[in-house]
Motif scaffolding. Sequence first.
Motif, PDB file in Angstrom:
ATOM      1  N   THR A  43       0.846  -1.192   0.000  1.00  0.00           N
ATOM      2  CA  THR A  43       0.000   0.000   0.000  1.00  0.00           C
ATOM      3  C   THR A  43       0.882   1.243   0.000  1.00  0.00           C
ATOM      4  N   PRO A  44       0.587   2.227  -0.844  1.00  0.00           N
ATOM      5  CA  PRO A  44       1.384   3.466  -0.848  1.00  0.00           C
ATOM      6  C   PRO A  44       1.469   4.080   0.545  1.00  0.00           C
ATOM      7  N   GLU A  45       2.602   4.667   0.864  1.00  0.00           N
ATOM      8  CA  GLU A  45       2.849   5.192   2.205  1.00  0.00           C
ATOM      9  C   GLU A  45       1.830   6.243   2.621  1.00  0.00           C
TER      10      GLU A  45
END
Length: 246
Positions: free
Chosen positions: A40-42
Amino acid sequence: MTTVRLPLFPLNSVLFPGLVLPLNIFEERYRAMMRELLKTPEDDPRRFAVVAIRDGHEVASTAPGMPDPTALPQRGPAAGFGDDPVKAFHEVGCIADAATIRERADGSFEVLATGTTRVRLLSVDASGAFLTAELEELEEDPGEEAGALAEGVLRAFRQYQKRLAGARERSLSTGAELPDEPAVVSYLVAAAAMLDVPAKQRLLQAPDTASRLREELTLLRAETAIIRNLPSLPASELTRGPTNLN
């Protein structure tokens, strides 16, 4: 009805909204879950759902067990939770947002998450590398007289803290500020009070904030009375709490 599908993390403890959850991840099914969350993107929340275990084991057996020493260890995402995992868990849980997921050199993980939203467990899928669940997000209804009840609970909680500190023969700092928003008070007290899992689960699944606060007021008064009448409680009883092995 708003539903969401998320990875499912069963524990022998109850997570409340706003409370911090540290985890030590070493089982492969939960390592796989963390590896997936790391994709998941930060900037996006890395969410999973935590439910308390009603009937089962937080950590699956990894060696032949008693009473049958020849029994094979259980494996797979539903190990330790029976043929129908949904029956092994309490119905209401909490979404956790993993702010920190740190992988160690041995492949285990150190995780720090925070509870956010209550959810109702609708179904469990054990077909992947880890459990996933279909969940219904639950709104927090204040109920009637939540503000007045919160004030009463805070007073009772301070008395409970003082009695508990006295039974432990330790000093208690009273300078810490406690919140006054009723829902926050209800969850903080539910998490901080020394209650067993069934009692904490009842508080989590209360229909509204006022109902949760009313039950807390009853519990705190009862616990304070017990401590007052038993001034020399064994330290092991006072400090015993759930340990999250994963």
